[in-house]
Write a protein that holds these residues in place. Structure first.
Motif, mmCIF file in Angstrom:
data_model
loop_
_atom_site.group_PDB
_atom_site.id
_atom_site.type_symbol
_atom_site.label_atom_id
_atom_site.label_comp_id
_atom_site.label_asym_id
_atom_site.label_seq_id
_atom_site.Cartn_x
_atom_site.Cartn_y
_atom_site.Cartn_z
ATOM 1 N N ILE A 144 -2.667 22.617 9.899
ATOM 2 C CA ILE A 144 -3.307 23.921 10.741
ATOM 3 C C ILE A 144 -3.147 25.278 10.535
ATOM 4 C CG2 ILE A 144 -2.825 24.455 13.220
ATOM 5 C CD1 ILE A 144 -3.325 21.963 14.890
ATOM 6 N N VAL A 145 -1.367 25.343 10.271
ATOM 7 C CA VAL A 145 -0.803 26.818 9.676
ATOM 8 C C VAL A 145 -1.584 26.664 8.223
ATOM 9 C CG1 VAL A 145 0.886 27.687 9.155
ATOM 10 C CG2 VAL A 145 0.980 26.741 10.990
ATOM 11 N N GLY A 146 -1.703 25.470 7.645
ATOM 12 C CA GLY A 146 -2.902 25.785 6.071
ATOM 13 C C GLY A 146 -3.611 26.136 5.991
ATOM 14 N N GLU A 147 -4.676 25.701 6.872
ATOM 15 C CA GLU A 147 -6.196 26.276 6.983
ATOM 16 C C GLU A 147 -6.138 27.392 7.681
ATOM 17 O OE1 GLU A 147 -8.368 23.310 9.513
ATOM 18 O OE2 GLU A 147 -7.954 21.685 7.464
ATOM 19 N N ALA A 148 -5.210 27.712 8.261
ATOM 20 C CA ALA A 148 -5.725 29.061 8.886
ATOM 21 C C ALA A 148 -5.158 30.472 7.796
ATOM 22 C CB ALA A 148 -3.980 29.512 10.099
ATOM 23 N N LEU A 149 -3.534 30.074 6.561
ATOM 24 C CA LEU A 149 -3.111 31.224 6.259
ATOM 25 C C LEU A 149 -4.106 30.841 4.576
ATOM 26 C CD1 LEU A 149 0.928 30.183 5.962
ATOM 27 C CD2 LEU A 149 -0.883 32.508 5.547
ATOM 28 N N PHE A 150 -4.751 29.436 4.426
ATOM 29 C CA PHE A 150 -5.686 29.564 3.048
ATOM 30 C C PHE A 150 -7.182 29.448 3.304
ATOM 31 C CE2 PHE A 150 -0.352 28.263 2.278
ATOM 32 C CZ PHE A 150 -0.366 29.512 1.811
ATOM 33 N N GLY A 151 -7.231 28.608 3.920
ATOM 34 C CA GLY A 151 -9.203 28.055 4.639
ATOM 35 C C GLY A 151 -9.208 27.346 3.008
ATOM 36 N N THR A 152 -8.365 27.331 2.405
ATOM 37 C CA THR A 152 -9.343 26.375 0.972
ATOM 38 C C THR A 152 -7.645 25.860 0.676
ATOM 39 O OG1 THR A 152 -8.640 28.236 -0.754
ATOM 40 C CG2 THR A 152 -11.268 28.301 1.357
ATOM 41 N N GLU A 153 -8.660 25.049 -0.371
ATOM 42 C CA GLU A 153 -7.537 24.363 -1.164
ATOM 43 C C GLU A 153 -6.931 25.043 -1.800
ATOM 44 O OE1 GLU A 153 -7.483 20.490 -1.063
ATOM 45 O OE2 GLU A 153 -7.842 20.847 1.478
ATOM 46 N N PHE A 154 -6.820 25.934 -2.222
ATOM 47 C CA PHE A 154 -6.326 26.302 -2.733
ATOM 48 C C PHE A 154 -5.013 26.785 -2.757
ATOM 49 C CE2 PHE A 154 -5.098 30.627 -5.217
ATOM 50 C CZ PHE A 154 -4.803 30.304 -6.642
ATOM 51 N N GLY A 155 -4.201 26.793 -1.349
ATOM 52 C CA GLY A 155 -2.862 27.083 -0.880
ATOM 53 C C GLY A 155 -2.529 25.513 -0.917
ATOM 54 N N ARG A 156 -3.137 24.354 -0.736
ATOM 55 C CA ARG A 156 -2.519 22.739 -0.930
ATOM 56 C C ARG A 156 -2.017 22.402 -1.599
ATOM 57 N NH1 ARG A 156 -3.013 20.571 3.509
ATOM 58 N NH2 ARG A 156 -5.064 20.614 3.092
ATOM 59 N N PRO A 157 -0.864 23.640 -3.087
ATOM 60 C CA PRO A 157 0.075 23.212 -3.533
ATOM 61 C C PRO A 157 1.395 23.628 -2.544
ATOM 62 C CG PRO A 157 -1.364 23.825 -5.205
ATOM 63 C CD PRO A 157 -2.233 24.228 -4.027
ATOM 64 N N ALA A 158 1.097 24.887 -2.024
ATOM 65 C CA ALA A 158 2.454 26.002 -1.078
ATOM 66 C C ALA A 158 2.398 24.767 -0.354
ATOM 67 C CB ALA A 158 1.312 26.708 -1.032
ATOM 68 N N ILE A 159 1.105 24.862 1.063
ATOM 69 C CA ILE A 159 1.771 23.868 2.087
ATOM 70 C C ILE A 159 2.092 21.986 1.723
ATOM 71 C CG2 ILE A 159 -0.062 22.329 3.433
ATOM 72 C CD1 ILE A 159 0.251 25.127 4.217
ATOM 73 N N GLU A 160 1.839 21.633 0.662
ATOM 74 C CA GLU A 160 2.427 20.656 0.281
ATOM 75 C C GLU A 160 4.571 20.587 0.179
ATOM 76 O OE1 GLU A 160 1.779 17.096 0.924
ATOM 77 O OE2 GLU A 160 0.145 18.067 1.802
ATOM 78 N N GLU A 161 4.336 21.626 -0.724
ATOM 79 C CA GLU A 161 5.629 22.255 -1.183
ATOM 80 C C GLU A 161 6.681 22.124 0.346
ATOM 81 O OE1 GLU A 161 8.715 21.959 -2.675
ATOM 82 O OE2 GLU A 161 7.767 21.448 -4.090
ATOM 83 N N ALA A 162 6.071 23.250 1.286
ATOM 84 C CA ALA A 162 6.205 23.557 2.709
ATOM 85 C C ALA A 162 6.851 22.555 3.608
ATOM 86 C CB ALA A 162 5.174 24.392 3.317
ATOM 87 N N ARG A 163 5.948 21.273 3.291
ATOM 88 C CA ARG A 163 6.415 20.677 4.160
ATOM 89 C C ARG A 163 7.827 19.849 3.492
ATOM 90 N NH1 ARG A 163 1.870 16.001 5.220
ATOM 91 N NH2 ARG A 163 3.271 13.976 6.600
ATOM 92 N N ARG A 164 7.829 19.852 2.513
ATOM 93 C CA ARG A 164 8.744 19.134 2.096
ATOM 94 C C ARG A 164 10.223 19.798 1.687
ATOM 95 N NH1 ARG A 164 9.662 18.605 -4.978
ATOM 96 N NH2 ARG A 164 11.614 18.001 -5.024
ATOM 97 N N SER A 165 10.002 21.412 1.836
ATOM 98 C CA SER A 165 10.928 22.381 1.546
ATOM 99 C C SER A 165 11.425 22.579 2.900
ATOM 100 C CB SER A 165 10.680 23.076 0.579
ATOM 101 O OG SER A 165 10.415 22.652 -1.110
ATOM 102 N N ILE A 166 10.533 23.003 3.786
ATOM 103 C CA ILE A 166 10.874 23.289 4.963
ATOM 104 C C ILE A 166 12.405 23.150 5.472
ATOM 105 C CG2 ILE A 166 10.389 25.062 7.353
ATOM 106 C CD1 ILE A 166 7.780 25.491 5.499
ATOM 107 N N PRO A 167 11.941 21.700 6.074
ATOM 108 C CA PRO A 167 13.304 20.782 6.244
ATOM 109 C C PRO A 167 14.615 21.373 5.958
ATOM 110 C CG PRO A 167 10.809 19.745 6.554
ATOM 111 C CD PRO A 167 11.351 20.980 6.287
ATOM 112 N N ILE A 168 14.425 21.473 4.466
ATOM 113 C CA ILE A 168 16.014 21.378 4.110
ATOM 114 C C ILE A 168 15.928 22.385 4.365
ATOM 115 C CG2 ILE A 168 16.933 20.836 1.387
ATOM 116 C CD1 ILE A 168 14.380 19.257 0.368
ATOM 117 N N VAL A 169 15.449 23.441 3.604
ATOM 118 C CA VAL A 169 16.182 25.405 4.044
ATOM 119 C C VAL A 169 16.638 25.638 5.466
ATOM 120 C CG1 VAL A 169 15.718 27.186 4.128
ATOM 121 C CG2 VAL A 169 14.369 25.958 2.864
ATOM 122 N N ILE A 170 15.697 24.792 6.574
ATOM 123 C CA ILE A 170 16.073 24.847 7.661
ATOM 124 C C ILE A 170 17.903 24.073 8.217
ATOM 125 C CG2 ILE A 170 15.868 24.510 10.066
ATOM 126 C CD1 ILE A 170 13.125 25.613 9.281
#
Length: 438
Positions: A144-170
């Motif tokens: 949901i956030v990825g589609e709102a932010l990027f709209g297309t598959e172009f932002g998919r690498p950032a979304i996948e990395e966010a899923r991996r890294s954000i819990p670690i950072v927090i």
């Protein structure tokens, strides 16, 4: 006026062991010692405020006297100078540039995409299938956030990395934030994981921003709006500013919503009467059609359930720092003093919420909600630093609950009870549920 010191202070380490060991229990207990209580992170004193009145003063009425505190300093390597960390005139400028992305008209358009995304998820379920709802809600929030932010598959690498890294950072960031300065370098493994996650996220988001800027296209998504926005002097965001805001929006939009949604379904499943009333309202308002943004205000009981979930499972602490001498609750605090608020402790204080550990959506009914004092309920913060995406998050939770509950009941798996981790909030590390058609 003297300020009471919380019990459990260790030599050198201060209250850090108690904070990290007892977490919610420690901060909930501070109210018994006073309206303001001194807690030490090593040698660094913090002043916990424990009442709604003082919370409102810090976050709203006297907010100009407070900046972001030590906790945010520790997260700055990750979020940079995005809205979470920025201060003063720059923060106001950035907020004005970001705010249009969350106006009512855009929220309505986001709601359509939210419903489509949730419907796609629920259509993939099979009757009797066991689901790990915490994982489903994490994947849903990412999409949901990825589609709102990027709209297309172009932002998919950032979304996948966010899923991996954000819990670690927090998770590791909170330990760093609550540890005395001399302990930080000793957290070798945690520091390595934190640093690796920060590096990966900054690199992948930087690539997306650079690619978007080079293409020069308005794709109708949030990133396009950020890159095309202009301040009152006609100046755009730099690539670095856009990068920091994207990382901030990813962090806030994914983790907070995913956790709230997981706990939302957990609590509904534990309370059959709540579930019955949710289903009745959804059936009456929607009559079998997809939910829209216009339906959300009509789903009044459902919104009470959402509010009660946000009350039960908020962020643990927020930190502020005095920018000038401040008098708070009869206590004089010099500039550069750390002041801390615990939304979790406020939300579980029996002075403001009767039987605070009981899940009771009716406490948000119109005839009762007026009894809750201003400053006692702060799931998104308050004042000019309230989360800019709070309406987005509330719509996301309402649309998700209405869409799934119109088709499915989620039933707990008795032999796999929830497993919870406590960091910046209560994380459902395992939430096994069975999908049962309605």
């Amino acid at each position: 006026m003297s300020v009471p010191v919380a019990p459990g202070r260790w030599p050198v380490l201060g209250h850090t062991p108690a904070l990290l060991r007892r977490r919610f229990g420690f901060t909930e207990g501070l109210r018994t010692h006073g309206d303001i209580v001194r807690v030490h992170l090593g040698a660094l004193p913090m002043y916990f405020v424990t009442t709604p009145e003082l919370t409102h003063r810090v976050l709203v009425t006297d907010s100009a006297s407070f900046g972001k505190g030590a906790m945010f300093d520790k997260f700055r390597p990750f979020t940079g100078n995005g809205l979470v960390n920025s201060e003063g005139a720059f923060h106001l400028r950035q907020r004005r540039l970001v705010q249009p992305a969350f106006h009512h008209e855009r929220i309505a358009r986001y709601a359509e995409k939210m419903e489509t995304t949730v419907s796609r998820l629920s259509a993939s379920w099979r009757p009797g299938e066991r689901r790990e709802i915490n994982e489903d809600m994490q994947a849903l929030a990412v999409t949901i956030v990825g589609e709102a932010l990027f709209g297309t598959e172009f932002g998919r690498p950032a979304i996948e990395e966010a899923r991996r890294s954000i819990p670690i950072v927090i998770r590791h960031g909170m330990v760093r934030a609550l540890s005395p300065a001399f302990v930080g370098p000793l957290l070798v493994r945690g520091n390595r994981r934190f640093g690796g996650a920060v590096h990966r996220m900054r690199a992948v988001v930087g690539e997306v921003v650079t690619g978007w800027r080079a293409a020069g296209l308005d794709r109708g998504d949030l990133l396009s709006m950020l890159l095309s926005a202009r301040d009152e002097d006609g100046e755009p965001m730099t690539d670095q500013q856009a990068h920091d805001e994207v990382v901030t929006l990813l962090s806030a939009g994914i983790e907070t919503s995913a956790l709230a949604l997981a706990w939302l379904f957990h609590e509904i499943a534990r309370h059959p009467e709540v579930e019955r009333r949710v289903h009745e309202e959804i059936d009456q308002v929607l009559s079998g059609r997809p939910v829209t943004a216009d339906d959300v205000p009509k789903l009044t009981y459902l919104q009470q359930v959402v509010n009660e979930t946000l009350r039960m499972y908020p962020i643990w602490i927020l930190m502020r720092r005095t920018l000038r001498p401040v008098r708070l609750g009869g206590v004089g605090l010099p500039a550069d003093t750390e002041v801390t608020i615990s939304p979790h402790a406020l939300h579980h204080d029996p002075r403001w919420f009767a039987e605070p550990h009981v899940f009771d959506p009716d406490r948000w009914a119109p005839e009762r909600v007026g009894d809750i004092p201003r400053g006692a309920f702060v799931p998104f913060g308050a004042g000019n630093r309230m989360c800019v995406g709070n309406a987005f998050a509330m719509t996301e939770m309402a649309v998700t609950l209405a869409t799934i509950a119109s088709r499915w009941r989620l039933v707990p798996v008795p032999e796999r009870p929830p497993r919870i981790k406590y960091t910046s909030t209560a994380y459902p590390a395992r939430l096994s549920m069975t999908a049962v058609p309605r």
